[in-house]
Design an enzyme around this catalytic site. Structure first.
Site, PDB file in Angstrom:
ATOM      1  N   GLU A  34      26.469 -60.492-105.359  1.00  0.00           N
ATOM      2  CA  GLU A  34      25.872 -60.199-106.659  1.00  0.00           C
ATOM      3  C   GLU A  34      24.878 -59.058-106.506  1.00  0.00           C
ATOM      4  O   GLU A  34      23.988 -59.098-105.657  1.00  0.00           O
ATOM      5  CB  GLU A  34      25.169 -61.446-107.198  1.00  0.00           C
ATOM      6  CG  GLU A  34      24.615 -61.272-108.596  1.00  0.00           C
ATOM      7  CD  GLU A  34      24.081 -62.574-109.172  1.00  0.00           C
ATOM      8  OE1 GLU A  34      23.332 -62.496-110.157  1.00  0.00           O
ATOM      9  OE2 GLU A  34      24.414 -63.645-108.640  1.00  0.00           O
ATOM     10  N   ASN A  54      21.597 -67.766-106.885  1.00  0.00           N
ATOM     11  CA  ASN A  54      22.427 -68.349-107.944  1.00  0.00           C
ATOM     12  C   ASN A  54      23.629 -69.081-107.362  1.00  0.00           C
ATOM     13  O   ASN A  54      24.642 -69.254-108.028  1.00  0.00           O
ATOM     14  CB  ASN A  54      22.931 -67.258-108.896  1.00  0.00           C
ATOM     15  CG  ASN A  54      21.811 -66.626-109.696  1.00  0.00           C
ATOM     16  OD1 ASN A  54      20.814 -67.261-109.996  1.00  0.00           O
ATOM     17  ND2 ASN A  54      21.972 -65.361-110.045  1.00  0.00           N
ATOM     18  N   LYS A 107      15.528 -70.842-106.821  1.00  0.00           N
ATOM     19  CA  LYS A 107      15.454 -70.286-108.167  1.00  0.00           C
ATOM     20  C   LYS A 107      15.672 -71.441-109.127  1.00  0.00           C
ATOM     21  O   LYS A 107      16.733 -72.071-109.106  1.00  0.00           O
ATOM     22  CB  LYS A 107      16.510 -69.205-108.372  1.00  0.00           C
ATOM     23  CG  LYS A 107      16.558 -68.629-109.784  1.00  0.00           C
ATOM     24  CD  LYS A 107      17.638 -67.561-109.903  1.00  0.00           C
ATOM     25  CE  LYS A 107      17.708 -66.979-111.307  1.00  0.00           C
ATOM     26  NZ  LYS A 107      18.741 -65.926-111.428  1.00  0.00           N
ATOM     27  N   GLU A 123      17.373 -68.227-116.075  1.00  0.00           N
ATOM     28  CA  GLU A 123      18.734 -67.746-116.320  1.00  0.00           C
ATOM     29  C   GLU A 123      19.767 -68.865-116.202  1.00  0.00           C
ATOM     30  O   GLU A 123      20.853 -68.686-115.656  1.00  0.00           O
ATOM     31  CB  GLU A 123      19.063 -66.594-115.365  1.00  0.00           C
ATOM     32  CG  GLU A 123      18.149 -65.391-115.542  1.00  0.00           C
ATOM     33  CD  GLU A 123      18.526 -64.215-114.673  1.00  0.00           C
ATOM     34  OE1 GLU A 123      18.492 -63.079-115.173  1.00  0.00           O
ATOM     35  OE2 GLU A 123      18.852 -64.425-113.490  1.00  0.00           O
ATOM     36  N   ARG A 155      10.725 -69.097-106.405  1.00  0.00           N
ATOM     37  CA  ARG A 155      10.692 -67.849-107.171  1.00  0.00           C
ATOM     38  C   ARG A 155       9.981 -68.038-108.510  1.00  0.00           C
ATOM     39  O   ARG A 155      10.199 -69.023-109.220  1.00  0.00           O
ATOM     40  CB  ARG A 155      12.109 -67.328-107.419  1.00  0.00           C
ATOM     41  CG  ARG A 155      12.834 -66.936-106.143  1.00  0.00           C
ATOM     42  CD  ARG A 155      14.210 -66.376-106.454  1.00  0.00           C
ATOM     43  NE  ARG A 155      14.178 -64.962-106.758  1.00  0.00           N
ATOM     44  CZ  ARG A 155      14.844 -64.385-107.752  1.00  0.00           C
ATOM     45  NH1 ARG A 155      15.553 -65.109-108.586  1.00  0.00           N
ATOM     46  NH2 ARG A 155      14.793 -63.092-107.932  1.00  0.00           N
ATOM     47  N   LYS A 162       8.066 -61.184-108.172  1.00  0.00           N
ATOM     48  CA  LYS A 162       8.586 -59.817-108.183  1.00  0.00           C
ATOM     49  C   LYS A 162       7.442 -58.819-108.338  1.00  0.00           C
ATOM     50  O   LYS A 162       6.381 -59.140-108.866  1.00  0.00           O
ATOM     51  CB  LYS A 162       9.578 -59.634-109.331  1.00  0.00           C
ATOM     52  CG  LYS A 162      10.882 -60.395-109.150  1.00  0.00           C
ATOM     53  CD  LYS A 162      11.889 -60.033-110.237  1.00  0.00           C
ATOM     54  CE  LYS A 162      13.205 -60.766-110.024  1.00  0.00           C
ATOM     55  NZ  LYS A 162      14.251 -60.350-110.982  1.00  0.00           N
ATOM     56  N   ASP A 176      11.989 -57.071-114.348  1.00  0.00           N
ATOM     57  CA  ASP A 176      13.148 -57.285-113.480  1.00  0.00           C
ATOM     58  C   ASP A 176      13.498 -56.039-112.679  1.00  0.00           C
ATOM     59  O   ASP A 176      14.522 -55.401-112.948  1.00  0.00           O
ATOM     60  CB  ASP A 176      14.359 -57.719-114.316  1.00  0.00           C
ATOM     61  CG  ASP A 176      15.517 -58.222-113.458  1.00  0.00           C
ATOM     62  OD1 ASP A 176      15.312 -58.433-112.260  1.00  0.00           O
ATOM     63  OD2 ASP A 176      16.614 -58.404-114.005  1.00  0.00           O
ATOM     64  N   GLU A 209       8.191 -60.073-103.803  1.00  0.00           N
ATOM     65  CA  GLU A 209       9.639 -59.928-103.787  1.00  0.00           C
ATOM     66  C   GLU A 209       9.995 -58.533-104.276  1.00  0.00           C
ATOM     67  O   GLU A 209       9.723 -58.178-105.418  1.00  0.00           O
ATOM     68  CB  GLU A 209      10.309 -60.976-104.681  1.00  0.00           C
ATOM     69  CG  GLU A 209      11.835 -60.828-104.723  1.00  0.00           C
ATOM     70  CD  GLU A 209      12.507 -61.891-105.573  1.00  0.00           C
ATOM     71  OE1 GLU A 209      12.120 -63.071-105.470  1.00  0.00           O
ATOM     72  OE2 GLU A 209      13.411 -61.544-106.354  1.00  0.00           O
ATOM     73  N   GLU A 242      19.886 -52.303-108.051  1.00  0.00           N
ATOM     74  CA  GLU A 242      20.527 -52.808-109.259  1.00  0.00           C
ATOM     75  C   GLU A 242      20.248 -51.937-110.477  1.00  0.00           C
ATOM     76  O   GLU A 242      21.109 -51.783-111.341  1.00  0.00           O
ATOM     77  CB  GLU A 242      20.041 -54.236-109.519  1.00  0.00           C
ATOM     78  CG  GLU A 242      20.560 -54.865-110.784  1.00  0.00           C
ATOM     79  CD  GLU A 242      20.006 -56.266-111.009  1.00  0.00           C
ATOM     80  OE1 GLU A 242      20.317 -56.851-112.065  1.00  0.00           O
ATOM     81  OE2 GLU A 242      19.264 -56.775-110.136  1.00  0.00           O
ATOM     82  N   HIS A 273      14.390 -51.083-118.894  1.00  0.00           N
ATOM     83  CA  HIS A 273      15.606 -51.847-119.171  1.00  0.00           C
ATOM     84  C   HIS A 273      16.506 -51.171-120.208  1.00  0.00           C
ATOM     85  O   HIS A 273      16.962 -51.800-121.176  1.00  0.00           O
ATOM     86  CB  HIS A 273      15.240 -53.246-119.656  1.00  0.00           C
ATOM     87  CG  HIS A 273      16.075 -54.326-119.012  1.00  0.00           C
ATOM     88  ND1 HIS A 273      17.457 -54.327-119.048  1.00  0.00           N
ATOM     89  CD2 HIS A 273      15.722 -55.433-118.327  1.00  0.00           C
ATOM     90  CE1 HIS A 273      17.910 -55.398-118.410  1.00  0.00           C
ATOM     91  NE2 HIS A 273      16.882 -56.085-117.951  1.00  0.00           N
ATOM     92  N   TRP A 324      17.760 -59.449-123.420  1.00  0.00           N
ATOM     93  CA  TRP A 324      18.847 -58.770-122.723  1.00  0.00           C
ATOM     94  C   TRP A 324      19.133 -57.402-123.339  1.00  0.00           C
ATOM     95  O   TRP A 324      19.854 -56.602-122.750  1.00  0.00           O
ATOM     96  CB  TRP A 324      20.124 -59.613-122.778  1.00  0.00           C
ATOM     97  CG  TRP A 324      20.125 -60.797-121.864  1.00  0.00           C
ATOM     98  CD1 TRP A 324      19.195 -61.113-120.911  1.00  0.00           C
ATOM     99  CD2 TRP A 324      21.125 -61.819-121.796  1.00  0.00           C
ATOM    100  NE1 TRP A 324      19.542 -62.274-120.271  1.00  0.00           N
ATOM    101  CE2 TRP A 324      20.728 -62.730-120.790  1.00  0.00           C
ATOM    102  CE3 TRP A 324      22.300 -62.058-122.497  1.00  0.00           C
ATOM    103  CZ2 TRP A 324      21.471 -63.861-120.463  1.00  0.00           C
ATOM    104  CZ3 TRP A 324      23.049 -63.186-122.171  1.00  0.00           C
ATOM    105  CH2 TRP A 324      22.639 -64.078-121.165  1.00  0.00           C
TER     106      TRP A 324
END
Length: 718
Positions: free
Chosen positions: A183, A226, A303, A307, A340, A376, A381, A403, A409, A537, A559
């Site tokens: 991922e 995940n 985690k 999500e 996390r 993070k 993100d 993190e 990504e 984003h 999103w």
């Protein structure tokens, strides 16, 4: 005559094959150990005539093997291993307990468990070099440092180096699924060939461990946050044990991502409630089983309630309840929990920037000291640029670990040259003003909250099965830089880039220095052509590949790129001041005062915290609209300059790697231009402003860019 021609042809063929075999492909990373120039060779040879070290310690053996490998590559002939000092030029590769060091009063008390010293000294009347730590791991790190000195053309005749990591846990998080899909991975399949483990152990695993040890990484999480619960079954634990056995000589512990609902999925329980005695007993038994199979197991990464992942909130429990339950099971074995703090919920209408702080800050002081809350660098993100996460400095009684995301990504995947050391330095040197001015993010994560608490840093790995490991030559620099910053969060991004360039490309300043200059400005260029002036984003749906600032139809508001830009006819930007979401209130008053004041907020964070009119003047004197267009073009122009610089290095770098980088820069220029054109087309359709003078209009209309589909872009989730 024919015999002569055949002989010549055969020689040419053999020579050609040999050359091909020696062609550089990136596999050796920064551990290339290329021959040094004659001057360095003359300096080194008298000082490394032989080496001495104890037998029977697997980590010391690994250190001595690396020492011999490095010297053979750099000076042509490896030094001979001896049982004792036999003349000048001995290198002692040992530990503090060595009888050879008795009576020397060396400062091992300053080194901790993993630190090392490298010292030029006299032993038994002979001139020697001592490389030693309190443990074999420290000694191994010292050997890699010594080899780096030679690689980078530094003198080794009068050494007096003391160094120790500032963080205890320095771990790579692999988002690798058990089917080998990665991922957010852009370097092929997962490195872990689970089907062949535990009986076949790919030699690459050892090379992976060597690379990590060379930069001080001491932990690996091989499975995705995940991921599936199956990794905790006995069959899979035997596979994990095989990796752990290979990594142990290199000072690396294995951790596992644990699915919170495993008691239901594996144990057949009806609940995973962390306060239920049956659930507590299940986890205790599972942890005991893990340690029977893997005695030096590191612990869990979790985690939860993010999500769609299960977690303690499913049972109206807190994150502290969930983390502490696991921590209590691990404590007798010395294990830790990395929990996390990346949480946001579709049901929560609060600004996504605020949600982690809202959930975690009230729990300060309620976590066990073998729990690290993994935060993070920013609150959204892993965006090309974010302000530092407000939790840093706001939880003084809770161990927090940083993190970072090494895999790119949101920064152009593997094909865009984006050196992330500058991003991480920016985050780490940010002043939290908690408890006072000068308390940087680096200070927060370095200082244990009490004597028994753990410190650490995690990086989401960018490693895969591609022969060059990371999908591109320059993405190796981010793996390298993560290790350096995890060892010392006060590191300089410029110094790290320079070391990497010299070891990876050339010691010739005419090669290394232009490469460093390219790297230092590369991440800022990505910010410019993707998310200038504090936008965030703006990527397309799902895979985050390419621009999608117009996307607004996704089920969850956060999103959608339009959620972050909030562009309308009147202006652009996300108001996080008191008149908006008030996310600024989560920072110290001094930080909130600076970022909340339009007169002094840096332009780089303007639209992150403020919604301003299109005609608002930035610090440049331009309007926001004109400045956006200018920044988009600046990003594309930087890529063009990198291309020109790289072209000038042709012939100074091996052809295979030079051509790969050339082609990747061409991809980056094409995609940076796409980002620029599509973003301008969209924001111009909203702002209704003309382009500033000297800036070209996008060659296509907005509908053309909206129609682009890339359903097979790499790096999707499961």
């Amino acid at each position: 005559m024919w015999r002569i021609l055949l002989t010549i042809l055969s020689a040419l063929l053999v020579f050609g094959v040999a050359n091909q075999a020696c062609a550089e492909d990136g596999y050796q990373l920064w551990l290339r150990y290329q021959p040094v120039d004659s001057a360095q060779k003359m300096r080194v040879e008298p000082l490394v005539t032989h080496y001495v070290g104890p037998s029977g310690n697997a980590t010391i053996d690994a250190a001595m093997d690396e020492f011999a490998r490095g010297l053979k590559g750099m000076i042509g002939t490896p030094p001979v291993r001896r049982e004792t000092v036999m003349g000048d030029g001995a290198v002692l590769i040992t530990t503090a307990a060595s009888p050879l060091l008795k009576g020397m009063a060396l400062p091992f008390d300053k080194l901790g468990k993993e630190g090392f010293l490298i010292r030029s000294a006299t032993v038994s009347g002979h001139r020697v070099t001592i490389i030693a730590g309190n443990s074999g791991g420290g000694t191994l790190y010292g050997v890699f440092r010594f080899l780096k000195l030679i690689q980078t053309d530094q003198p080794i005749d009068r050494l007096d180096i003391l160094d120790a990591p500032k963080l205890q846990v320095r771990v790579l998080d692999h988002w690798d699924n058990l089917d080998r899909h990665v991922e957010r991975g852009y370097a092929g399949q997962s490195l872990w060939d689970w089907q062949k483990l535990p009986l076949y152990k790919d030699p690459r695993y050892t090379d992976y461990a060597r690379a990590n040890a060379s930069i001080g990484i001491n932990g690996v999480v091989p499975n995705n946050v995940n991921g599936k619960a199956e990794i905790l079954t006995a069959e899979w634990l035997e596979k994990v044990k095989a990796l752990d056995d290979l990594f142990r000589p290199y000072g690396i512990k294995v951790y596992l991502s644990a699915r919170f609902s495993a008691p239901i999925e594996l144990g057949g329980l009806k609940t995973a409630d962390p306060l239920d005695p049956v659930v507590i007993a299940w986890w205790k038994a599972k942890v005991d089983e893990i340690y029977r199979i893997i005695p030096d197991f590191g612990g869990f990464l979790v985690k939860a309630n993010s999500e769609g992942q299960p977690g303690p909130a499913d049972y109206k429990r807190t994150h502290a309840d969930g983390a502490n339950m696991l921590a209590d099971a691990l404590r007798p074995h010395g294990g830790i929990v990395m929990w996390r703090a990346f949480v946001y919920s579709a049901e929560n209408a609060e600004d996504r920037h605020k949600q982690a702080f809202t959930e975690f800050q009230p729990l300060d002081g309620k976590f066990r000291d073998n729990v690290l809350v993994q935060v993070k660098n920013g609150a959204i993100d892993f965006q090309p640029r974010e302000p530092f996460h407000p939790l840093f400095g706001a939880m003084p009684r809770t161990p927090l670990m940083m993190e970072f995301q090494i895999t790119k990504e949101y920064l152009g995947f593997a094909t865009h040259l984006a050196y992330l050391g500058t991003m991480w330095e920016e985050a780490l040197e940010a002043d939290t003003f908690r408890p006072a001015k000068g308390s940087t993010v680096a200070d927060v994560i370095e200082k244990p909250v009490d004597a028994g608490a753990v410190t650490g840093m995690a990086g989401v790995a960018n490693i895969g099965s591609d022969f060059n490991w990371t999908g591109s030559q320059f993405d190796q620099a981010n793996w390298y830089a993560f290790g350096r910053f995890a060892w010392d969060p006060q590191s300089s991004a410029d110094d790290v880039a320079r070391d990497w360039a010299h070891m990876t490309w050339s010691n010739d300043p005419a090669v290394a220095e232009p490469i460093v200059r390219m790297m230092i400005g590369s991440r800022e260029a990505v910010v410019d052509y993707m998310t200038p002036l504090g936008l965030g984003h703006q990527m397309a749906t799902g895979h985050h590949y390419g621009p999608g600032p117009w996307v607004s139809e996704l089920a969850r508001p956060e999103w959608n790129p339009t959620y972050y830009a909030k562009a309308d006819a009147n202006g652009i930007g996300f108001d996080r001041t008191k008149t908006g979401s008030d996310a600024l209130a989560q920072y110290a008053p001094q930080v909130a005062a600076e970022w909340g004041d339009l007169k002094i907020v840096p332009d780089r964070l303007l639209l992150w915290f403020h919604h301003v009119p299109w005609d608002y003047r930035t610090k440049s004197g331009r309007t926001v609209w004109d400045d956006l267009v200018t920044q988009y073009d600046a990003g594309v122009d930087y890529v063009k300059r990198m291309q020109a610089q790289w072209d000038r290095l042709k012939g100074k770098i091996d052809q295979r790697r030079w051509e790969e980088v050339r082609d990747f820069l061409a991809i980056q220029r094409k995609e940076a231009t796409w980002w620029r054109d599509a973003s301008i087309a969209y924001f111009q359709s909203v702002s209704k402003r003309p382009l500033p003078a000297g800036h070209a209009a996008p060659p296509r209309d907005l509908d053309w860019y909206k129609a682009i589909r890339t359903p097979y872009a790499p790096g999707r989730g499961e």
